[in-house]
Scaffold this motif. Structure first.
Motif, short mmCIF file in Angstrom:
data_model
loop_
_atom_site.label_atom_id
_atom_site.label_comp_id
_atom_site.label_asym_id
_atom_site.label_seq_id
_atom_site.Cartn_x
_atom_site.Cartn_y
_atom_site.Cartn_z
N ARG A 251 -4.49 0.63 -5.54
CA ARG A 251 -3.44 1.64 -5.31
C ARG A 251 -2.19 1.00 -4.73
N GLN A 311 -2.23 -0.25 9.51
CA GLN A 311 -2.17 1.16 9.17
C GLN A 311 -1.48 1.98 10.25
N GLN B 205 -3.20 9.76 11.20
CA GLN B 205 -3.30 8.79 12.30
C GLN B 205 -4.30 9.24 13.36
N GLN B 208 -7.57 8.33 12.01
CA GLN B 208 -7.68 6.87 12.03
C GLN B 208 -8.04 6.37 13.43
N ASN B 315 -16.81 6.02 8.07
CA ASN B 315 -16.67 4.60 7.76
C ASN B 315 -15.37 4.27 7.03
N ASP B 316 -15.05 5.04 6.02
CA ASP B 316 -13.89 4.70 5.19
C ASP B 316 -12.65 5.42 5.67
N MET B 317 -11.54 4.68 5.60
CA MET B 317 -10.32 5.23 6.17
C MET B 317 -9.25 5.46 5.11
N VAL B 318 -8.39 6.40 5.40
CA VAL B 318 -7.23 6.61 4.54
C VAL B 318 -6.29 5.42 4.72
N ALA B 319 -5.90 4.80 3.62
CA ALA B 319 -4.95 3.69 3.70
C ALA B 319 -3.63 4.15 3.10
N VAL B 320 -2.67 4.40 3.97
CA VAL B 320 -1.36 4.83 3.50
C VAL B 320 -0.61 3.61 2.99
N ASP B 321 -0.01 3.77 1.83
CA ASP B 321 0.69 2.63 1.25
C ASP B 321 2.20 2.80 1.41
N HIS B 330 -2.64 11.08 -2.36
CA HIS B 330 -3.40 10.18 -3.24
C HIS B 330 -4.38 9.33 -2.41
N ALA B 331 -3.88 8.83 -1.29
CA ALA B 331 -4.72 7.99 -0.43
C ALA B 331 -5.90 8.79 0.12
N ASP B 334 -8.44 9.36 -2.68
CA ASP B 334 -9.19 8.12 -2.94
C ASP B 334 -10.22 7.86 -1.85
#
Lengths: 327, 427
Positions: A251, A311, B205, B208, B315-321, B330-331, B334
């Protein structure tokens, strides 16, 4: 320090050196595998494609003499550059790529959403860069030789890629030189190629507000450098077991590469479109799942903590202190 | 008229019965938890949350001022979005045996005890927070949930989120993204708050930060010998269901500080040489503490788990692009779909790799695979996981059980034998 910031600084320095270096008597030669355009008067080193295309435009018989040795020299220098720095030429050095990255920053600033290609479209157009690479070799050869039962091509086709390259039109502008913005009406091929250059230049600006590094996907230089992917000094390693396939990497990838996420078995993931920008490593949350190596030495490794820090960003120091506090 | 009052009282009588039974078994489990000895002081915060189950769930969820409660039924519901509207997600996945019987009025015999239990609590006024929800969100993850939405709509408005099963494909991702967007619209309508870029960024955040503490907690669990028992770890994660994410983060942060102190002082919670067990399989929700209790009472220590109610949850984190609105959405889409190791997905590669990685990281000696009767997705995957463990050389014990206490002694014998074998293998 954030790797993307370092990259931006390196890109800026190489942009200044390559675009204005001539003013300070810097000359890194004209054998560089990157879009530092030779038409930029004050360049501090330029793209090898101009000379290369001219060298090819001669009868085959001449390659057995001096011309052949000169050609081998060019290819030797370019190969050496390509092996040592491989795709870093695209992601870290290319001034034309840097300008695209800056426009992307502008797009983010005014918060215009990005669009993505459908997977099918993306795959379908992957071959364009190789076709362009083949043509920029075959057309000059066709000028010096009658090939495939065709007559020799006219001199109007000389250096065909440069004629259609948007960097030739746009990069001299940064030197205050607007003279490359033209359409050559003197010949058919010239008109065709220079019109293409103008159209591509237009696309350069418009697509920058829709996509990231749009033109790079079609760049024959990328195709050429990708020939050295497997032997280049810089590699991108992936540990399949650690990968959760969260998709962050693909992505964030400006080149929309999917293999980086999908592959669990391939160890070196410098694929044909990779520009070694290392964005994928930035956004990888798994310890050691992705790693950049130079001569097999780890240079940049994905870590959970690093991910969290990046992040949280600078606006929320709270998270950073939370992480570092307990280190 | 008289007919109706009679019905109502019958319902109330039933509710009271369930309430009393639940209080009794919760008391029993809390006592067992406290029997562990050498517990971290900061576990008291989490104990309080579960003790409220004894009093009809009064105070389990403490909504902040003006906070609307949105009930969720799976870990696929993007909680960032709920927090972004100023509402409060409460996960209603339930582990109580007492309400299973009520659920059987609505579902067939073969349904898994979790959905039965959940429906039971929605049907009867036993735990108050089940009845305070503005809306219920139901991802169509497993087949039971698909029909549950219709049944639950009798009690509260339900928003159904459809789930793709082949998560690798482009079409599935696009589809799920649309589902997430549809959820945003519904949320905005229900709460009357528009999700802006700023609000969404803040809630991302916020979660996170919780995940930072979660990951720290899980690094601490790697310590050998362990400084916290598996039951306490499950409890901490389970508390996330009901607590506000900020309060939870603060409490876990304190607990982490204490645990790190314990590592330095070499405080132990298990006997040196206890069998190191990883528990995985069907979700395990308080008060269904049956299996972990047996494991830890029979000289085993639960060092790791892979449950959607525990380890997988955060466990899995939102990764902002890029940070634009569509990028963040979208993040989020996903993050909930792609790395999920839920067995409802066609491909079990990610789940297998995750288990292998946990075994390596936590030096697991044996795996106990927990299947709730009627929980098909995990049942189907048993053979695949069995084969995987065989290849890895890690013994695996499959146990099929439900919420009833009937098979405790039988399980005890099997688990004890299994753990003895593990210790025997050390040589």
């Amino acid at each position: 320090m954030n790797v993307q910031r370092i990259r931006l600084i390196v890109q800026f320095i190489s942009f200044v050196v390559l675009t204005y270096g001539g003013l300070f008597y810097i000359d890194m030669g004209n054998r560089m595998p990157t879009f530092s355009c030779a038409f930029v008067d004050d360049n501090g080193g330029s793209c090898f494609l101009v000379g290369f295309q001219h060298m090819l435009a001669r009868p085959f018989s001449e390659f057995w003499g001096d011309a052949g040795i000169r050609l081998l020299k060019v290819l030797g220098v370019v190969s050496l550059w390509a092996i040592v720095l491989n795709k870093a030429w695209c992601g870290w050095i290319c001034p034309f790529g840097f300008v695209q990255d800056l426009l992307t920053k502008l797009r983010n600033l005014i918060s215009i959403d990005m669009s993505r290609f459908a997977w099918m479209t993306r795959t379908r157009y992957k071959s364009v860069k190789y076709i362009l690479l083949a043509l920029l070799i075959l057309i000059p050869l066709g000028i010096g030789n009658a090939m495939l039962g065709m007559p020799k091509l006219s001199r109007d086709w000389s250096a065909p890629f440069c004629q259609m390259c948007p960097a030739r039109v746009l990069m001299p502008i940064l030197n205050g030189d607007f003279s490359e913005i033209y359409i050559d009406f003197s010949s058919g091929p010239g008109m065709f190629l220079t019109t293409a250059a103008i159209v591509l230049s237009g696309l350069f600006f418009t697509t920058a507000f829709v996509k990231r590094r749009f033109l790079c996907s079609y760049c024959p230089m990328l195709a050429l450098l990708s020939l050295f992917d497997k032997i280049g000094f810089t590699t991108l390693r992936k540990d399949g077991q650690r990968c959760t396939r969260c998709g962050n990497c693909s992505r964030a990838c400006p080149m929309e590469i999917r293999e980086i996420e999908e592959e669990k078995t391939m160890s070196n993931l410098v694929t044909q479109d990779c520009i070694l920008c290392m964005r994928c490593v930035d956004v990888c949350p798994e310890d050691e799942a992705l790693q950049i190596r130079f001569l097999n030495m780890p240079v940049y490794t994905a870590t959970e903590k690093g991910f969290l820090q990046r992040q949280s960003g600078s606006s929320k120091e709270q998270v950073e202190s939370e992480i570092t506090k307990h280190d | 008229m008289t007919e109706q009052t009679k019905k109502l009282t019958k319902r109330e009588r039933l509710a009271n019965k369930v309430k009393v039974n639940l209080a009794m078994s919760v008391r029993e489990i809390m006592d067992q938890i406290n029997d562990q000895g050498n517990r971290p002081e900061n576990m008291a915060y989490f104990d309080r949350i579960f003790e409220t189950f004894e009093h009809g769930g009064e105070g389990t969820v403490q909504p902040r001022k003006g906070e609307k409660i949105i009930g969720t039924y799976c870990l696929f519901v993007p909680e960032e979005l709920i927090y972004a509207t100023g509402a409060r997600p409460v996960r209603l996945c339930s582990g109580a045996y007492e309400s299973v019987e009520i659920g059987e009025d609505y579902l067939p015999e073969g349904a898994c005890p979790m959905v039965k239990s959940e429906i039971g609590f929605s049907a009867l006024p036993v735990l108050s927070f089940f009845h305070q929800c503005e809306m219920l969100v139901m991802p169509a993850s497993c087949d039971w949930k698909v029909k549950m939405a219709e049944i639950l709509s009798e009690f509260a408005p339900v928003h159904m989120m459809d789930m793709p099963r082949v998560k690798e494909e482009e079409s599935s991702r696009a589809f799920w993204l649309e589902e997430v967007k549809r959820f945003i619209k519904r949320l905005e309508k229900v709460t009357g708050v528009r999700i802006t870029r700023r609000r969404l960024k803040q809630s991302i955040q916020m979660i996170q930060r919780a995940q930072v503490e979660f990951h720290r907690f899980h690094r601490i669990r790697k310590a050998t010998p362990p400084v916290i028992t598996g039951r306490d770890a499950l409890e901490v994660m389970n508390a996330y269901f009901y607590d506000h994410v900020e309060d939870w983060t603060a409490a876990v942060s304190k607990l982490n500080d204490e645990l790190e102190e314990r590592i330095r002082n070499q405080v132990q919670v298990a006997r040196v040489g206890a069998a190191r067990i990883m528990l995985t399989g069907s979700p395990m929700v308080f008060p269904n503490w049956k299996v972990p209790t047996i494991i830890e009472e029979m000289d085993g220590v639960l060092v790791a788990d892979e449950f959607c109610t525990s380890n997988r949850y955060l466990n899995d984190m939102v990764a902002v692009d890029e940070g634009t609105m569509s990028d963040m959405v979208h993040a989020i889409a996903d993050r909930y779909l792609l790395p999920s190791t839920c067995p409802i997905f066609s491909n079990s590669v990610d789940r297998k790799d995750r288990l292998l990685q946990l075994i390596d990281d936590y030096q697991v000696e044996g795996v106990i695979y927990h299947i709730l009767k009627g929980c098909h997705p995990y049942d189907v995957e048993t053979k695949i996981i069995e084969k995987l463990m065989e290849g890895k050389g890690v013994p695996m014990l499959k146990i099929e059980t439900d919420y009833s206490p009937q098979d405790v002694e039988q399980l005890r014998t099997r688990i004890e034998a299994f753990q003895e074998t593990l210790k025997g293998r050390r040589g």
